[in-house]
Scaffold this motif. Structure first.
Motif, PDB file in Angstrom:
ATOM      1  N   LEU A 366       0.773  -1.294   0.044  1.00 45.12           N
ATOM      2  CA  LEU A 366      -0.102   0.099   0.049  1.00 45.12           C
ATOM      3  C   LEU A 366       0.906   1.241  -0.036  1.00 45.12           C
ATOM      4  O   LEU A 366       0.518   2.276  -0.977  1.00 45.12           O
ATOM      5  N   GLY A 367       1.883   1.397   0.783  1.00 45.10           N
ATOM      6  CA  GLY A 367       2.850   2.557   0.852  1.00 45.10           C
ATOM      7  C   GLY A 367       3.447   2.777  -0.463  1.00 45.10           C
ATOM      8  O   GLY A 367       3.409   3.748  -0.788  1.00 45.10           O
ATOM      9  N   GLN A 368       3.905   1.539  -1.300  1.00 40.03           N
ATOM     10  CA  GLN A 368       4.577   1.705  -2.327  1.00 40.03           C
ATOM     11  C   GLN A 368       3.597   2.275  -3.280  1.00 40.03           C
ATOM     12  O   GLN A 368       3.913   3.178  -4.406  1.00 40.03           O
ATOM     13  N   MET A 369       2.327   1.811  -3.223  1.00 38.69           N
ATOM     14  CA  MET A 369       1.350   1.985  -4.160  1.00 38.69           C
ATOM     15  C   MET A 369       0.716   3.372  -4.014  1.00 38.69           C
ATOM     16  O   MET A 369       0.018   3.923  -4.973  1.00 38.69           O
ATOM     17  N   SER A 370       0.624   4.070  -2.538  1.00 36.02           N
ATOM     18  CA  SER A 370       0.119   5.121  -2.536  1.00 36.02           C
ATOM     19  C   SER A 370       0.256   6.343  -3.454  1.00 36.02           C
ATOM     20  O   SER A 370      -0.692   6.913  -3.788  1.00 36.02           O
ATOM     21  N   ALA A 371       1.607   6.505  -3.976  1.00 34.12           N
ATOM     22  CA  ALA A 371       2.081   7.492  -4.747  1.00 34.12           C
ATOM     23  C   ALA A 371       1.293   7.403  -6.035  1.00 34.12           C
ATOM     24  O   ALA A 371       0.653   8.483  -6.605  1.00 34.12           O
ATOM     25  N   ALA A 372       1.416   6.135  -6.590  1.00 36.37           N
ATOM     26  CA  ALA A 372       0.597   5.790  -7.728  1.00 36.37           C
ATOM     27  C   ALA A 372      -0.801   6.134  -7.581  1.00 36.37           C
ATOM     28  O   ALA A 372      -1.352   6.759  -8.535  1.00 36.37           O
ATOM     29  N   ILE A 373      -1.123   5.778  -6.404  1.00 38.34           N
ATOM     30  CA  ILE A 373      -2.981   5.911  -6.331  1.00 38.34           C
ATOM     31  C   ILE A 373      -3.185   7.458  -6.302  1.00 38.34           C
ATOM     32  O   ILE A 373      -4.225   7.926  -6.698  1.00 38.34           O
ATOM     33  N   ALA A 374      -2.198   8.231  -5.531  1.00 36.47           N
ATOM     34  CA  ALA A 374      -2.534   9.703  -5.447  1.00 36.47           C
ATOM     35  C   ALA A 374      -2.524  10.513  -6.899  1.00 36.47           C
ATOM     36  O   ALA A 374      -3.422  10.951  -7.325  1.00 36.47           O
ATOM     37  N   HIS A 375      -1.695   9.826  -7.514  1.00 37.38           N
ATOM     38  CA  HIS A 375      -1.580  10.306  -9.047  1.00 37.38           C
ATOM     39  C   HIS A 375      -2.862   9.865  -9.700  1.00 37.38           C
ATOM     40  O   HIS A 375      -3.474  10.949 -10.308  1.00 37.38           O
ATOM     41  N   GLU A 376      -3.150   8.755  -9.442  1.00 33.61           N
ATOM     42  CA  GLU A 376      -4.493   8.094 -10.319  1.00 33.61           C
ATOM     43  C   GLU A 376      -5.685   9.025  -9.861  1.00 33.61           C
ATOM     44  O   GLU A 376      -6.644   9.395 -10.843  1.00 33.61           O
ATOM     45  N   ILE A 377      -5.786   9.318  -8.677  1.00 34.44           N
ATOM     46  CA  ILE A 377      -6.968   9.859  -8.171  1.00 34.44           C
ATOM     47  C   ILE A 377      -6.746  11.430  -8.343  1.00 34.44           C
ATOM     48  O   ILE A 377      -7.925  12.183  -8.655  1.00 34.44           O
ATOM     49  N   ASN A 378      -5.812  11.914  -8.594  1.00 35.84           N
ATOM     50  CA  ASN A 378      -5.534  13.530  -8.552  1.00 35.84           C
ATOM     51  C   ASN A 378      -6.002  13.975  -9.834  1.00 35.84           C
ATOM     52  O   ASN A 378      -6.840  14.826 -10.194  1.00 35.84           O
ATOM     53  N   GLN A 379      -5.955  12.997 -10.743  1.00 34.96           N
ATOM     54  CA  GLN A 379      -6.481  13.237 -12.316  1.00 34.96           C
ATOM     55  C   GLN A 379      -7.901  13.524 -12.285  1.00 34.96           C
ATOM     56  O   GLN A 379      -8.490  14.617 -12.967  1.00 34.96           O
ATOM     57  N   PRO A 380      -8.716  12.561 -11.937  1.00 32.88           N
ATOM     58  CA  PRO A 380     -10.224  12.720 -11.994  1.00 32.88           C
ATOM     59  C   PRO A 380     -10.491  13.515 -11.143  1.00 32.88           C
ATOM     60  O   PRO A 380     -11.432  14.515 -11.534  1.00 32.88           O
ATOM     61  N   ILE A 381      -9.679  14.064 -10.162  1.00 29.82           N
ATOM     62  CA  ILE A 381     -10.388  15.073  -9.242  1.00 29.82           C
ATOM     63  C   ILE A 381     -10.130  16.670 -10.066  1.00 29.82           C
ATOM     64  O   ILE A 381     -11.143  17.378  -9.934  1.00 29.82           O
ATOM     65  N   ALA A 382      -9.047  16.520 -10.628  1.00 35.44           N
ATOM     66  CA  ALA A 382      -8.993  17.913 -11.484  1.00 35.44           C
ATOM     67  C   ALA A 382      -9.711  18.099 -12.440  1.00 35.44           C
ATOM     68  O   ALA A 382     -10.301  19.044 -13.042  1.00 35.44           O
ATOM     69  N   ALA A 383     -10.197  16.828 -13.091  1.00 36.50           N
ATOM     70  CA  ALA A 383     -11.267  16.617 -14.080  1.00 36.50           C
ATOM     71  C   ALA A 383     -12.412  17.140 -13.581  1.00 36.50           C
ATOM     72  O   ALA A 383     -13.351  18.032 -14.332  1.00 36.50           O
ATOM     73  N   ILE A 384     -12.950  16.644 -12.616  1.00 40.02           N
ATOM     74  CA  ILE A 384     -14.098  16.884 -11.871  1.00 40.02           C
ATOM     75  C   ILE A 384     -14.213  18.569 -11.614  1.00 40.02           C
ATOM     76  O   ILE A 384     -15.402  18.908 -11.871  1.00 40.02           O
ATOM     77  N   ARG A 385     -12.982  18.892 -10.952  1.00 41.13           N
ATOM     78  CA  ARG A 385     -13.085  20.387 -10.736  1.00 41.13           C
ATOM     79  C   ARG A 385     -13.247  21.254 -11.927  1.00 41.13           C
ATOM     80  O   ARG A 385     -14.111  22.077 -11.869  1.00 41.13           O
TER      81      ARG A 385
END
Ligand code: ADP
Length: 595
Positions: A366-385
């Motif tokens: 999870l720790g290792q993946m968190s960066a990738a996940i943050a990246h994955e989630i940031n994109q949709p958040i920006a798009a939603i915004r």
């Protein structure tokens, strides 16, 4: 019922044992009783031989005497009336004294005693006529005479031995010697023996029992009685039968005299018509028999007791051995039970540890993946915004009819975010420990979805074989996913050094699924450097790692191995022919689930 049977057979066995023991004791006692009797018979025979020889020796000692005296010329003279009586008397007295006989005397042809050793005693034979005595007539007929009877002059019994006196071939008189055998009787008496001698007519003439003297062993015939009277053999004696019964009640070798019973042996005295009887009182016989029997009985009893004692001891020892063995086995059982409990506890602890490790592994991932996940989630958040801002603008401009596609986009984006977080939730949830049907393909899809951004970031291509069917195993979804995560992450780690910009050296992970009737096979290969020869045998050992500290702890594959084993499967690793490592997992399929 069987118990009753065994008790019954045990009882009959003991009864048979007692009967046999009794029989053996009876036989032993009986034979020893008989042995005692035959020993007594042997003793009796030996005594008879001894007493016969003593009697014969006593007689033989004096036998020569009349013969010698008959040759003395003074005796010859005196018996023919030519000699001097005094000289003859003196001579006879002297010889008699020397010999120890009772009397020595000379009888002339008419039966008158002319000279005697006891000439000077009140019982002198001189002048007595013995022509009626058989020993006189026998000697006068030229033979040696033997006669046992009571002396008519002395009234004392004795044995008379006579010899003819010859002069110029003519018998002119008789010399007689009288022996008294009282001493023999006394010896028998002193020895406590029951002995008697019977003469030709059955008259007891010598005996250790005074009351039997001159009794007969059978009734006398008239002729015999008449002859005895004529010879004045036992004058003054009634010669009554002894009331003797041989073999009473048919028992051999037994003699009943009056009320007394005897074991008897008889021996004829050779050269005479006398019989020597040796009697053993039955009281003594039974005493002896009883004591021998008693000794045997006690002996047999003792032997039986010893045997019983030894048997008892053997049984006791056997039961002690048995109970010791039982205690040993019990102790062993207790130890075994303790060991089983301990093992179960350790197993439970291990399982707990394993679960925790799985969890820990997941958290690390999870720790290792968190960066990738943050990246994955940031994109949709920006798009939603952006979509929200444009929606706001549309509302301000009153173009609310154009809002629909915008809102759809937003909802699609939130769905995508939801799916990412949903995956994370699934991944981080703890195993329930409950086994359920798990679709391998679905589990693999979950894992690929989860690791997709990481795969993408590392420039790794994932290839999957075309396998149409579903492989359902009886397992725990979370733990099966953990297995795939561990292997794929290891593959990524192994290929980390490959330059992903180099088009020739591609990072690839190939997943190959296949299934037989009962088994699913999952092969996960990579295009990495492969596994070193020395490493192959250690891969699944806990804490074995070739990674730098902080990079790996060496638990991934050991946990993987444990999980696969738990579900009844197996795992092995090998290097592929074309390079790279391959992990092959086999899991038993649930029955009838393969399509
Ligand atoms: P860790 O990953 O923490 O080292 P693991 O038990 O998962 O622990 O792996 C043990 C070792 O197995 C690794 O350190 C590595 O040397 C070797 N290994 C595992 N997978 C591969 C692979 N795909 N290619 C080469 N080596 C591998």
């Amino acid at each position: 019922m069987f118990y009753w049977l065994s008790t019954y057979s045990r009882a009959s066995l003991s009864f048979a044992g007692i009967v046999i023991a009794g029989l053996v004791v009876w036989l032993a006692v009986n034979s020893t009783g008989n042995l005692a009797i035959s020993q007594l018979q042997q003793t009796a025979q030996a005594r008879l031989a001894l007493y016969e020889s003593t009697l014969r020796a006593a007689v033989d000692r004096y036998r020569y005497l009349p013969y010698v005296v008959a040759r003395n010329h003074e005796i010859v003279d005196v018996v023919t009336g030519n000699g001097t009586v005094d000289i003859a008397n003196q001579y006879l007295q002297k010889v008699n004294q020397r010999s120890g006989a009772a009397a020595l005397y000379v009888i002339d042809r008419s039966g008158n005693t002319v000279a005697a050793s006891n000439w000077n005693t009140p019982d002198s034979f001189v002048g007595q006529n013995y022509s009626f005595r058989p020993y006189f007539t026998e000697a006068f007929a030229g033979q040696e005479g033997f006669f046992y009877g009571i002396g008519v002059t002395t009234g004392r019994s004795g044995l008379f031995i006579s010899h003819p006196i010859a002069k110029s071939g003519e018998i002119v008189g008789v010399v007689a010697v009288k022996l008294e055998l009282d001493e023999l009787e006394r010896n028998w008496q002193d020895g406590g023996e029951t002995v008697f001698v019977s003469d030709a007519d059955g008259v007891i003439m010598l005996t250790s029992r005074g009351d039997w003297k001159y009794r007969t062993i059978r009734p006398l015939t008239d002729q015999e009685r008449e002859r005895i009277l004529r010879n004045r053999q036992y004058s003054g004696q009634e010669l009554l039968p002894l009331n003797m019964d041989e073999n009473p009640s048919g028992e051999d070798g037994l003699l009943e005299i009056g009320n007394e019973r005897f074991l008897f042996e008889v021996k004829p005295i050779s050269g005479s018509e006398w019989n020597l009887f040796y009697l053993t009182p039955m009281d003594y016989v039974s005493e002896r028999r009883t004591s021998v029997m008693l000794i045997t009985l006690i002996g047999s009893g003792l032997i039986i007791l010893i045997v019983l004692f030894l048997r008892e001891r053997e049984l006791k020892l056997a039961s002690q051995r048995k109970s010791m063995e039982f205690a040993r086995i019990q102790a062993l059982n207790t130890r075994l039970e303790q060991e089983i409990t301990e093992r179960r506890k350790t197993e439970a602890e291990l399982r707990g540890t394993q679960d925790e490790l799985v969890q820990a592994g997941k958290l690390a991932a999870l720790g290792q993946m968190s960066a990738a996940i943050a990246h994955e989630i940031n994109q949709p958040i920006a798009a939603i915004r952006t979509f929200c801002a444009s929606a706001k603008l549309m509302l301000e401009r009153g173009k609310s009819e154009n809002l629909g596609p915008n809102i759809e986009q937003i909802s699609a984006l939130t769905e995508r975010m939801g799916s990412i977080t949903g995956q994370l939730k699934t991944f981080s949830r703890k195993s329930t420990g409950v086994l359920e049907p798990v679709n391998i393909r679905a589990a693999l899809d979950n894992v690929i979805q989860l690791l997709s951004s990481q795969l993408h970031n590392e420039g790794c291509v994932l290839e999957q074989s075309d396998f149409a069917g579903d492989l359902i195993v009886h397992a725990d979804l979370v733990r099966i996913e953990q297995v795939f995560v561990n292997i794929i992450r290891n593959a990524l780690d192994a290929m980390a050094s490959i330059d992903d910009k180099d088009p020739k050296a591609k990072k690839r992970i190939i997943i190959d699924l296949s299934g037989t009737r009962d088994q699913a096979t999952i092969r996960i290969s990579d295009t990495g450097p492969g596994i070193g020869e020395e490493t192959l045998g250690l891969l699944f050992d806990p804490f074995f790692t070739t990674k730098d500290p902080g990079q790996g702890v060496g638990l991934g594959l050991s946990v993987t191995y444990g999980i696969v084993r738990d579900f009844g499967g197996s795992i092995r690793a090998y290097n592929r022919a074309g390079g790279g490592a391959c992990f092959e997992i086999q899991l038993p399929l649930m029955r009838g689930t393969q399509k």
